[in-house]
Design an enzyme around this catalytic site. Structure first.
Site, PDB file in Angstrom:
ATOM      1  N   ASP A 150     -36.944   6.196  61.093  1.00  0.00           N
ATOM      2  CA  ASP A 150     -36.500   7.043  59.990  1.00  0.00           C
ATOM      3  C   ASP A 150     -36.510   8.514  60.409  1.00  0.00           C
ATOM      4  OD1 ASP A 150     -35.593   7.657  57.428  1.00  0.00           O
ATOM      5  OD2 ASP A 150     -37.613   7.798  56.587  1.00  0.00           O
ATOM      6  N   HIS A 193     -46.487   7.535  52.904  1.00  0.00           N
ATOM      7  CA  HIS A 193     -46.543   6.275  53.657  1.00  0.00           C
ATOM      8  C   HIS A 193     -46.930   6.537  55.096  1.00  0.00           C
ATOM      9  CE1 HIS A 193     -42.362   7.869  53.229  1.00  0.00           C
ATOM     10  NE2 HIS A 193     -42.479   7.944  54.538  1.00  0.00           N
ATOM     11  N   GLN A 261     -42.212   1.395  56.682  1.00  0.00           N
ATOM     12  CA  GLN A 261     -42.972   2.525  56.111  1.00  0.00           C
ATOM     13  C   GLN A 261     -43.768   2.005  54.920  1.00  0.00           C
ATOM     14  OE1 GLN A 261     -39.258   4.713  55.777  1.00  0.00           O
ATOM     15  NE2 GLN A 261     -40.185   6.511  56.712  1.00  0.00           N
ATOM     16  N   ARG A 291     -44.547  20.926  54.479  1.00  0.00           N
ATOM     17  CA  ARG A 291     -43.514  20.312  53.639  1.00  0.00           C
ATOM     18  C   ARG A 291     -44.045  18.968  53.156  1.00  0.00           C
ATOM     19  NH1 ARG A 291     -39.698  16.273  54.269  1.00  0.00           N
ATOM     20  NH2 ARG A 291     -37.576  16.631  53.572  1.00  0.00           N
ATOM     21  N   ASP A 293     -43.664  15.686  51.939  1.00  0.00           N
ATOM     22  CA  ASP A 293     -42.534  14.766  51.966  1.00  0.00           C
ATOM     23  C   ASP A 293     -42.606  13.772  50.809  1.00  0.00           C
ATOM     24  OD1 ASP A 293     -40.284  13.489  53.421  1.00  0.00           O
ATOM     25  OD2 ASP A 293     -41.693  11.822  53.591  1.00  0.00           O
ATOM     26  N   GLU A 335     -40.939  18.554  48.425  1.00  0.00           N
ATOM     27  CA  GLU A 335     -39.648  17.897  48.654  1.00  0.00           C
ATOM     28  C   GLU A 335     -39.454  16.869  47.543  1.00  0.00           C
ATOM     29  OE1 GLU A 335     -36.769  14.859  50.617  1.00  0.00           O
ATOM     30  OE2 GLU A 335     -38.903  14.479  50.472  1.00  0.00           O
ATOM     31  N   HIS A 399     -31.284  17.399  56.684  1.00  0.00           N
ATOM     32  CA  HIS A 399     -31.057  16.236  57.549  1.00  0.00           C
ATOM     33  C   HIS A 399     -30.725  15.010  56.695  1.00  0.00           C
ATOM     34  CE1 HIS A 399     -35.051  15.778  56.010  1.00  0.00           C
ATOM     35  NE2 HIS A 399     -35.093  14.539  56.447  1.00  0.00           N
ATOM     36  N   ASP A 400     -31.003  15.090  55.382  1.00  0.00           N
ATOM     37  CA  ASP A 400     -30.727  13.975  54.484  1.00  0.00           C
ATOM     38  C   ASP A 400     -29.332  14.103  53.877  1.00  0.00           C
ATOM     39  OD1 ASP A 400     -33.117  12.511  54.741  1.00  0.00           O
ATOM     40  OD2 ASP A 400     -34.138  13.807  53.299  1.00  0.00           O
TER      41      ASP A 400
HETATM   42  C1  GLC Z   1     -37.967  12.440  52.847  1.00  0.00           C
HETATM   43  C2  GLC Z   1     -37.228  12.730  54.111  1.00  0.00           C
HETATM   44  C3  GLC Z   1     -36.373  11.568  54.441  1.00  0.00           C
HETATM   45  C4  GLC Z   1     -37.215  10.341  54.570  1.00  0.00           C
HETATM   46  C5  GLC Z   1     -38.077  10.141  53.345  1.00  0.00           C
HETATM   47  C6  GLC Z   1     -39.157   9.141  53.600  1.00  0.00           C
HETATM   48  O1  GLC Z   1     -37.127  12.328  51.772  1.00  0.00           O
HETATM   49  O2  GLC Z   1     -36.475  13.898  53.980  1.00  0.00           O
HETATM   50  O3  GLC Z   1     -35.630  11.803  55.610  1.00  0.00           O
HETATM   51  O4  GLC Z   1     -36.392   9.218  54.685  1.00  0.00           O
HETATM   52  O5  GLC Z   1     -38.726  11.291  52.957  1.00  0.00           O
HETATM   53  O6  GLC Z   1     -40.151   9.688  54.423  1.00  0.00           O
HETATM   54  C1  GLC Z   2     -35.201  10.793  50.296  1.00  0.00           C
HETATM   55  C2  GLC Z   2     -34.068  10.034  50.922  1.00  0.00           C
HETATM   56  C3  GLC Z   2     -32.841  10.307  50.157  1.00  0.00           C
HETATM   57  C4  GLC Z   2     -33.077   9.921  48.709  1.00  0.00           C
HETATM   58  C5  GLC Z   2     -34.288  10.615  48.142  1.00  0.00           C
HETATM   59  C6  GLC Z   2     -34.629  10.074  46.826  1.00  0.00           C
HETATM   60  O1  GLC Z   2     -34.929  12.150  50.294  1.00  0.00           O
HETATM   61  O2  GLC Z   2     -33.864  10.409  52.250  1.00  0.00           O
HETATM   62  O3  GLC Z   2     -31.815   9.567  50.698  1.00  0.00           O
HETATM   63  O4  GLC Z   2     -31.960  10.310  47.969  1.00  0.00           O
HETATM   64  O5  GLC Z   2     -35.389  10.408  48.977  1.00  0.00           O
HETATM   65  O6  GLC Z   2     -35.666  10.807  46.267  1.00  0.00           O
END
Ligand code: GLC
Ligand code: GLC
Length: 649
Positions: A150, A193, A261, A291, A293, A335, A399-400
């Site tokens: 991921d 996770h 994960q 950050r 996540d 995030e 990056h998403d």
């Molecule tokens: C965040 C990251 C994403 C990842 C997810 C799970 O949203 O930006 O790239 O897939 O968390 O860690």
């Molecule tokens: C993470 C994933 C993204 C999804 C989001 C949902 O950022 O990478 O694809 O939309 O989580 O919260």
């Protein structure tokens, strides 16, 4: 509910009991003055920490055992903290709003794709400095499982750098070197996770019950089925629900994201404590912004969507209190890519001082597609203001994928049907809509529901890719203007602008990911290309698109840095009276500017009456172009023009 005074009394009592034990345990590890400064912070933040933990774990018989263990972790982490970082702690305790300076400029990149490895990053610092970067988010760099990981978000060990990239020592060195150049290091805390090969998960797989309790696992489908009735699938391409069956232990493991994960179980205080240790360890490597996540997912409750639950906020606030005690230079970035009402709830000096602004991101793209600023204006007027000690991190893409996380109510208020509109936006940015300039790809398209998100670099989404393929100079010019307009807004609207490195050169989509079996099928790799240093070499040649974009951006960055109106000021979103023109005032210490952005490919005008209503004088200076404008009758904006007008005090 226990009454407040009783909690305070209990907190004071337990600190009185715990402090001598800490003193005894860590005796001789530091000098008297430093210890006093530490315990003063501990006294200051302990009541809040205690209240939160009591709420989360107070019903456990071993509550005090875990509390003491937590304070021991915090104290030993603080003792291990390098002197340079303790100095930073001292400075930032008095200036906890350094991130609101107009000098702040963010960038993000993958270490391997930008510089090969951590050692290579040193050579790239001059490039960052030339742009004016002061905040650098390195994508996850810790050890991950072999194969799909991921993009680094499956962490196998929070204390070991991926050997491909370097080691911990190099990370610490890089953090200080960046700091000496005025750049704050930003890293992820992937705390929802771990990877399924993290030692905790491995022990769980070996049948260790204590470690199975670190995760959420179920012997049969009874609970998973009940939970899934109300859960939103995140990666529906991969698995429809949120659970993965592991044969070895005959259990369904909670996996909100990929099946490798495993979601941590924060109902277990051992998990909170262990992760607090990992967090403070990261802080001690020199990270200045952490950050957080996937904040939305960290607490689950049956019958809910298991996102944004009140306990998720309490966990983060408790982490915040610990950081204020043991590593106060560190701030949190949330995030939360969720509904705007929920995004807001993570923002606060006691929770996350910084937050991504996914709403602005989505609505800027929306406005490019529709050429109509009304939804942007309506939403930002209501939702841009946040507590004064906090800041947005404004970005165009990360990056998403790009998801359409605007509020349905806001859309309906503008007579927009949310589901139809999202479908239109996907079609537009995937280039399926007739006349669209965008060249994005669908991400996680859900054929059952019609939902999808969009992948693509900024330049490909604004039309540069199509214009170059069509060899259409006029379209190319418009695409570059769109890039400048969008970046101009994130640079001036208030908050830390964040650039995905490569976008400053107009980097196009990279389709080569389909050749890599580990990446093929995940379209987000289309917008995560290796940094193109040959393209970067063109940046001073203004005959090239890269040069035009790069220099245009440098100018806007300078303009931001030099103008007091962009530091710590409030933003007043205005109605420009023209549905193609977005506008706002920024005011600070007698400096005041009006920013206007034309989102259409036609010239637009603001009428004299509106200009007077806004209190503008007749002669205005646009500091983007240097032009002096006589706005007696009207003010005209060129296609996609961004104007920053000095309004005076
Ligand atoms: C965040 C990251 C994403 C990842 C997810 C799970 O949203 O930006 O790239 O897939 O968390 O860690
Ligand atoms: C993470 C994933 C993204 C999804 C989001 C949902 O950022 O990478 O694809 O939309 O989580 O919260």
């Amino acid at each position: 509910m226990i009454p407040q005074e009783q909690i305070e009394r209990k907190a004071a009592e337990s600190l009185r009991r715990l402090l001598p034990r800490l003193e005894e345990r860590f005796a001789g590890r530091t000098d008297e003055a430093a210890w006093q400064a530490y315990t003063e912070r501990l006294r200051g933040h302990f009541p809040r920490l205690f209240r939160l933990l009591l709420h989360l774990y107070g019903n456990r018989y071993d509550f005090f055992y875990y509390l003491e263990q937590l304070l021991c972790t915090a104290t030993s982490m603080w003792l291990d903290r390098p002197d340079e970082l303790k100095a930073l702690d001292a400075v930032k305790e008095y200036d906890n709003q350094w991130y609101q300076s107009s000098r702040m400029l963010g960038a993000m990149c993958y270490v391997d794709l930008f510089a090969g490895n951590l050692a290579g990053m040193h050579d790239r610092i001059p490039y960052l400095k030339e742009l004016g970067i002061t905040y650098l988010h390195l994508m996850p760099i810790f050890r991950t499982p072999p194969g799909d990981d991921d993009g680094g978000y499956a962490v196998s060990d929070y204390r070991e750098v991926n050997p491909r990239l370097g080691d911990m020592e190099q990370l610490g060195e890089l953090a200080s070197e960046l700091r000496h150049h005025g750049i704050s290091l930003v890293l992820d805390f992937v705390f929802n996770h771990t990877a399924d090969d993290h030692p905790w998960a491995q022990q769980a797989l070996d049948g260790d019950l204590d470690h199975q309790a670190f995760y959420r696992m179920f012997p049969d489908r009874e609970f998973p089925d009940q939970y899934e009735k109300t859960l939103r699938p995140i990666f529906p391409d991969e698995h429809p629900g949120a659970f993965t069956y592991r044969n070895k232990i005959r259990r369904w493991v909670w996996t909100s994201f990929h099946n490798y994960q495993w979601d941590l179980n924060y109902e277990n205080p051992a998990v909170f404590n262990a992760m607090a240790g990992e967090m403070l360890f990261l802080a001690n490597q020199g990270v200045e912004v952490l950050r957080l996540d996937a904040v939305a997912f960290i607490w689950k409750r049956l019958g809910t969507d298991c996102e944004n639950l009140p306990e998720a906020h309490m966990i983060i606030q408790a982490f915040n209190a610990l950081v204020r005690i043991a590593a106060p230079a560190l701030v949190f970035l949330s995030e939360a890519i969720v509904h705007p009402d929920e995004v807001m709830k993570y923002i606060g000096e006691d929770e996350c001082q910084l937050s991504y602004n996914p709403l602005l991101m989505a609505l800027l793209w929306n406005t490019l597609a529709t050429r109509d600023v009304r939804l942007l204006h309506h939403s930002m007027s209501r939702r841009f203001a946040i507590p004064s000690g906090c800041s947005w991190v404004n970005y165009l893409r990360s990056h998403d994928d790009i998801g359409w996380t605007f509020s349905d109510d806001d859309a309906r208020a503008m007579h927009i049907v949310p589901s139809h509109h999202r479908r239109f936006l996907n079609d537009f940015f995937i280039g399926r809509f007739e006349g669209s300039f965008a060249r994005g790809l669908p991400f996680q398209e859900n054929l059952a529901t019609g939902d999808a998100r969009v992948s693509g670099t900024a330049a490909s989404l604004v039309g540069l890719e199509k214009a170059l393929v069509d060899d259409d100079p006029q379209e190319q010019e418009l695409a570059i203007r769109r890039i400048m307009l969008l970046h101009g807004i994130i640079l001036t609207i208030g908050g830390i602008p964040l650039i995905y490195l490569g976008d400053e050169l107009g980097r196009l989509n990279d389709y080569s990911y389909t050749d890599d079996p580990e990446k093929d099928g995940d379209s987000s790799w289309v917008h995560r290309p290796a940094f193109d240093w040959e393209l970067a070499d063109q940046r001073h040649d203004q005959q090239t698109a890269a040069g035009q974009i790069y220099h245009g951006l440098l100018r806007l960055i300078q303009l931001r840095q030099q103008n007091l109106a962009f530091t710590r000021s409030e933003t007043e979103i205005i109605d420009t009276g023209n549905s193609h023109v977005f506008g706002y005032f920024r005011r600070n210490e007698g400096q005041s500017v009006l920013v206007l952005g034309n989102f259409s490919e036609r010239p637009q005008t603001l009428e004299a009456k509106r200009l007077r209503m806004l209190g503008l004088r007749k002669m205005l200076t646009n500091i983007v172009s240097g032009q002096i404008i006589n706005a007696v009758r009207q003010l005209q904006l060129e296609p996609y023009q961004l104007m920053v007008l000095i309004v005076g005090s």
